[in-house]
Design a protein around this motif. Sequence first.
Motif, mmCIF file in Angstrom:
data_model
loop_
_atom_site.group_PDB
_atom_site.id
_atom_site.type_symbol
_atom_site.label_atom_id
_atom_site.label_comp_id
_atom_site.label_asym_id
_atom_site.label_seq_id
_atom_site.Cartn_x
_atom_site.Cartn_y
_atom_site.Cartn_z
ATOM 1 N N UNK A 220 17.002 82.178 34.311
ATOM 2 C CA UNK A 220 18.057 81.750 33.397
ATOM 3 C C UNK A 220 19.288 82.644 33.519
ATOM 4 N N UNK B 43 6.080 81.048 35.602
ATOM 5 C CA UNK B 43 6.476 80.886 34.216
ATOM 6 C C UNK B 43 7.769 80.101 34.174
ATOM 7 N N UNK B 44 7.755 78.958 33.536
ATOM 8 C CA UNK B 44 9.027 78.301 33.306
ATOM 9 C C UNK B 44 9.636 78.989 32.106
ATOM 10 N N UNK B 45 10.864 78.685 31.853
ATOM 11 C CA UNK B 45 11.518 79.321 30.715
ATOM 12 C C UNK B 45 10.785 78.975 29.433
ATOM 13 N N UNK C 144 13.209 74.137 31.303
ATOM 14 C CA UNK C 144 13.553 74.855 32.512
ATOM 15 C C UNK C 144 13.292 74.003 33.731
ATOM 16 N N UNK C 145 13.446 74.622 34.861
ATOM 17 C CA UNK C 145 13.390 73.845 36.075
ATOM 18 C C UNK C 145 11.947 73.567 36.462
ATOM 19 N N UNK C 146 11.660 72.324 36.648
ATOM 20 C CA UNK C 146 10.320 71.947 37.092
ATOM 21 C C UNK C 146 9.327 71.866 35.945
ATOM 22 N N UNK D 41 11.746 70.155 26.869
ATOM 23 C CA UNK D 41 11.605 70.644 28.250
ATOM 24 C C UNK D 41 12.828 71.489 28.530
ATOM 25 N N UNK E 276 7.785 69.284 34.576
ATOM 26 C CA UNK E 276 7.876 68.196 33.599
ATOM 27 C C UNK E 276 6.546 67.492 33.340
ATOM 28 N N UNK F 50 19.013 70.449 34.118
ATOM 29 C CA UNK F 50 18.313 71.650 34.603
ATOM 30 C C UNK F 50 16.811 71.411 34.670
ATOM 31 N N UNK F 51 16.312 70.634 33.701
ATOM 32 C CA UNK F 51 14.871 70.373 33.674
ATOM 33 C C UNK F 51 14.412 69.672 34.942
ATOM 34 N N UNK F 52 15.345 68.975 35.612
ATOM 35 C CA UNK F 52 14.950 68.204 36.802
ATOM 36 C C UNK F 52 15.104 68.997 38.105
ATOM 37 N N UNK F 53 15.700 70.167 38.019
ATOM 38 C CA UNK F 53 15.974 70.929 39.240
ATOM 39 C C UNK F 53 14.683 71.430 39.892
ATOM 40 N N UNK F 54 14.531 71.151 41.154
ATOM 41 C CA UNK F 54 13.402 71.709 41.896
ATOM 42 C C UNK F 54 13.879 72.577 43.053
ATOM 43 N N UNK G 16 18.684 78.963 24.535
ATOM 44 C CA UNK G 16 19.054 78.925 25.954
ATOM 45 C C UNK G 16 20.391 79.598 26.209
ATOM 46 N N UNK H 283 11.081 83.818 34.659
ATOM 47 C CA UNK H 283 11.906 82.792 34.026
ATOM 48 C C UNK H 283 13.174 83.358 33.390
ATOM 49 N N UNK I 155 13.113 76.476 43.777
ATOM 50 C CA UNK I 155 13.311 77.542 42.787
ATOM 51 C C UNK I 155 12.100 78.480 42.824
#
Lengths: 589, 85
Positions: B45, A568-570, A95-97, A93, A99, B64-68, A241, B41, B34
Amino acid sequence: MASKYPTLAAALANIGNDYPENGFTFQNMKGVETTLTFTEIEKETAKRAAGLQDHGLRPGDRLGLIVIEPEDFVLTFLAATRVGVVPVPLYPPMSMGGLDAYAERTAKVLETAGAKLLAASSQLQNILWGLVDQVDSLRKLVKVEELGNTDETPVYPEVKPDDICFLQYTSGSTSDPKGVIVTHATLRANTDAILGPAGLDSDPKKDRGCSWLPLYHDMGLIGFVIGPLMWGIPIVFIPALRFLRRTSVWLDAIHRHRASISFAPPFAYSLAARKAKPADIEKWDLSSMKAFGVGAEPISAAGLREFNETFAPCKLKPEAIMAAYGMAEATLAIGLTPVRDLMRTRTVDSAAFQENGNAKEASNGSATLEHVSCGPAFPEHEIKIAGENGDWLDDASEGEICVRGPSITPGYFQNEEATREAFQDGWLRTGDLGYLVDGEVYVTGRIKDLIILNGRNIHPQSIEWAVTDVDGVRKGNVVAFSVPGDRTEEVVVVAEVRGVERDEVSKAIRDAVHSAIGITLGDVVCLGPGMLPKTSSGKLQRRKARQLYLTDGLGRQGSRAPGSTGKLTLARHVAKSLFTRARTITARN
Amino acid sequence: MTDDEIIALLKKALAEVAPGRTADFDKITLEATIDDLDLDSISTMEMVGYLEEQVDALFPDEELAKVKKLADLAALMRGSRVNVA
């Protein structure tokens, strides 16, 4: 020249003796570099291989791998292949959001692969522990960093060329992921073709690769880990990244290490050109580069010329740009422009090409399209173009690209139906459109998306490219498709737009398409950001958009529901650009 | 860092990665998501990279994966972890 070794396992055991000076250099997120020689890699992978056997893994068992640090990923992946365990690389995972969608897709892949064990970075354990309950075959989740903590020595089984080395999951659809079988034999055939005289013409004593590509997919993994190990070529790895946050680290590493080989999707070349600072351009010497490979997405010659112009002061050789075409089903590459050759393009007559797939050279004054050559077929491989009724077509006639040869996968893992559909009489049907001229392949699009308007074939991409530069349109968030109209097909454009002046944007879209392609659009739909349907890997879904359009459901599919991210997430973006090519033979169904 | 300082820095970062859209970000608050920024994307970044440089830190990927929301980014800029509700 070819690799001395029939399998990756054999190469791992011996390559350190052949090239004791060479190895892999890993840059971490802070830019600190650590080098492991091939001899050290042999020792470290032996420890981890013993660790995998301690966990009960046997030859043929599948191992899920979700690892952030390139060094840990590479060592664990290679360790598994030494003892016949089949790694299944998955992206972390990133990027942000997003999950929830990530976990869903990951579970589905692990299930399809029948993975017994999941090895993941320690910092991901919290995010991933739930998978053990969700996936029936999965017995446990282990920390990848602890695999080497064992005093045992591994028991090496005999690894044969036709054994499965690993599984590559293509982007496919979320509900139905497909694992492309990669054997030691297909790997060797493809990496020898890429690195050999017909491709990069590599020499382990002179060459050095530098890559920021993610390692859980083919271009990074096969191109920069497996191929170089089979041959003994040193490589510098940058975390993907890190590149995306600090674009300059890529060319800077090439400059410092005097690297000669790198590969990236087209977007990276545009990004590097756009972000380069004058001080960097003044400092960098890129004269060591013999191949800046470009692949994984349709290649625009203009973008590459801009890269060449930007970095000409760094002594970049224009012939370093190397256009490549490939797909996971062909292990990695199907064709590339041979090293030392300039990028070759053809300017074809737009009308003749759109109407009947005739890629004849443009004559004066007519509208034109530019196509980039991805080189001839590799030695022992063949490329042919099939027409709609299955006949082989002549030069400069567009049809489905079909390939055969020792690089081609034996099929999809435990999925006979998909395998049957992908092959015909021993030829892999790529699902890509293209044509041959003098034996060189020009890739022009995907079959399933082709729009046929009044007998004229129009690639949706050409419409989307025309629209993407219109003011107010979110770059890259445009789809075009056709729907049945009153008398003929009608072309519809759906675009995500910013702001509220939708009428103006609609008009600008119509004008742009008319002037670029010469067609009048049947309808234009403007949506808010994130409203276009996308696959889990971030690819726009033209067919889904079309279906929603026809059922009046566009923009109502709730992709902006709280907590979900419609953008689009990263991970998706990287996936989008790196995996476009892995796209789904299935998509033709 | 105060909220105001963080918002000022976010605006600078956004101006860097999305020049020409300053008007869109004029009234952002830490409650914005975000998604609300409407960046692709890669730009997202780039923004993260810019913020990391400014506060001289490296935000861990798993955080970062948890950032909303921007408030979550603010937490990372202040050196703490993202609190997932």
